[in-house]
Design a protein around this motif. Sequence first.
Motif, short mmCIF file in Angstrom:
data_model
loop_
_atom_site.label_atom_id
_atom_site.label_comp_id
_atom_site.label_asym_id
_atom_site.label_seq_id
_atom_site.Cartn_x
_atom_site.Cartn_y
_atom_site.Cartn_z
N PHE A 26 0.80 -1.23 0.00
CA PHE A 26 0.00 0.00 0.00
C PHE A 26 0.83 1.28 0.00
O PHE A 26 0.29 2.37 0.06
CB PHE A 26 -0.94 0.02 1.21
N GLY A 27 2.15 1.15 -0.07
CA GLY A 27 3.03 2.32 0.00
C GLY A 27 3.11 3.07 -1.31
O GLY A 27 2.51 2.68 -2.32
N PRO A 28 3.88 4.15 -1.30
CA PRO A 28 4.03 4.94 -2.53
C PRO A 28 4.80 4.20 -3.61
O PRO A 28 5.59 3.30 -3.34
CB PRO A 28 4.79 6.19 -2.07
N VAL A 29 4.58 4.63 -4.84
CA VAL A 29 5.24 4.06 -6.01
C VAL A 29 6.61 4.71 -6.16
O VAL A 29 6.79 5.89 -5.88
CB VAL A 29 4.38 4.30 -7.27
N TYR A 30 7.57 3.90 -6.61
CA TYR A 30 8.90 4.44 -6.92
C TYR A 30 9.39 3.86 -8.24
O TYR A 30 8.96 2.81 -8.67
CB TYR A 30 9.89 4.16 -5.79
N VAL A 50 11.10 8.38 -5.53
CA VAL A 50 9.75 8.27 -5.00
C VAL A 50 8.87 9.20 -5.83
O VAL A 50 9.13 10.41 -5.91
CB VAL A 50 9.70 8.66 -3.50
N ILE A 51 7.86 8.65 -6.48
CA ILE A 51 7.05 9.42 -7.43
C ILE A 51 6.31 10.56 -6.74
O ILE A 51 6.27 11.67 -7.26
CB ILE A 51 6.08 8.49 -8.19
N GLU A 52 5.75 10.32 -5.57
CA GLU A 52 4.96 11.37 -4.88
C GLU A 52 5.76 12.61 -4.55
O GLU A 52 5.24 13.71 -4.57
CB GLU A 52 4.37 10.82 -3.57
N THR A 53 7.03 12.44 -4.21
CA THR A 53 7.84 13.56 -3.72
C THR A 53 8.98 13.96 -4.65
O THR A 53 9.54 15.04 -4.49
CB THR A 53 8.46 13.21 -2.36
N GLY A 54 9.36 13.09 -5.57
CA GLY A 54 10.50 13.34 -6.42
C GLY A 54 11.84 13.07 -5.75
O GLY A 54 12.89 13.19 -6.36
N GLU A 55 11.80 12.69 -4.48
CA GLU A 55 13.02 12.41 -3.72
C GLU A 55 13.72 11.18 -4.27
O GLU A 55 13.08 10.19 -4.61
CB GLU A 55 12.62 12.17 -2.26
N LEU A 65 13.34 -6.36 -4.54
CA LEU A 65 12.87 -7.64 -5.08
C LEU A 65 11.66 -8.16 -4.32
O LEU A 65 10.87 -8.92 -4.87
CB LEU A 65 14.01 -8.65 -5.10
N ASP A 66 11.50 -7.75 -3.05
CA ASP A 66 10.33 -8.15 -2.27
C ASP A 66 9.11 -7.28 -2.54
O ASP A 66 7.99 -7.67 -2.25
CB ASP A 66 10.64 -8.10 -0.77
N ASP A 67 9.32 -6.06 -3.04
CA ASP A 67 8.21 -5.13 -3.27
C ASP A 67 7.42 -5.52 -4.52
O ASP A 67 8.00 -6.03 -5.49
CB ASP A 67 8.74 -3.70 -3.45
N PRO A 68 6.11 -5.25 -4.51
CA PRO A 68 5.30 -5.58 -5.69
C PRO A 68 5.59 -4.65 -6.86
O PRO A 68 5.88 -3.46 -6.67
CB PRO A 68 3.86 -5.40 -5.20
N ARG A 69 5.52 -5.20 -8.06
CA ARG A 69 5.69 -4.39 -9.27
C ARG A 69 4.47 -3.52 -9.45
O ARG A 69 3.35 -3.91 -9.13
CB ARG A 69 5.85 -5.29 -10.49
N GLU A 70 4.69 -2.35 -10.00
CA GLU A 70 3.62 -1.42 -10.31
C GLU A 70 3.46 -1.39 -11.82
O GLU A 70 4.43 -1.40 -12.57
CB GLU A 70 3.98 -0.02 -9.79
#
Length: 71
Positions: A26-30, A50-55, A65-70
């Motif tokens: 459920f976290g932000p997309v990167y 990080v897409i939301e912040t540009g950071e 590798l553990d995070d889900p693909r977007e």
Amino acid sequence: MNATASASPAPQPRSLIGTWRRFGPFGPVYEIVAIGGTTSQGHATMRVRVIETGEEIEYRLADILDDPRER
């Protein structure tokens, strides 16, 4: 046939550049933007934006590798 023979190999870090993932379910997309370095504990990292912040941050490859693909 043993378990290692049927497992798919981990992707090469360079092949991840330009792909998008999400911090957990459920976290932000990167976006993965570059190969990073190595942490003081010896873990490989990648540079992600990080897409939301540009950071841009260094993020452990194992966590990527553990995070889900977007899509």
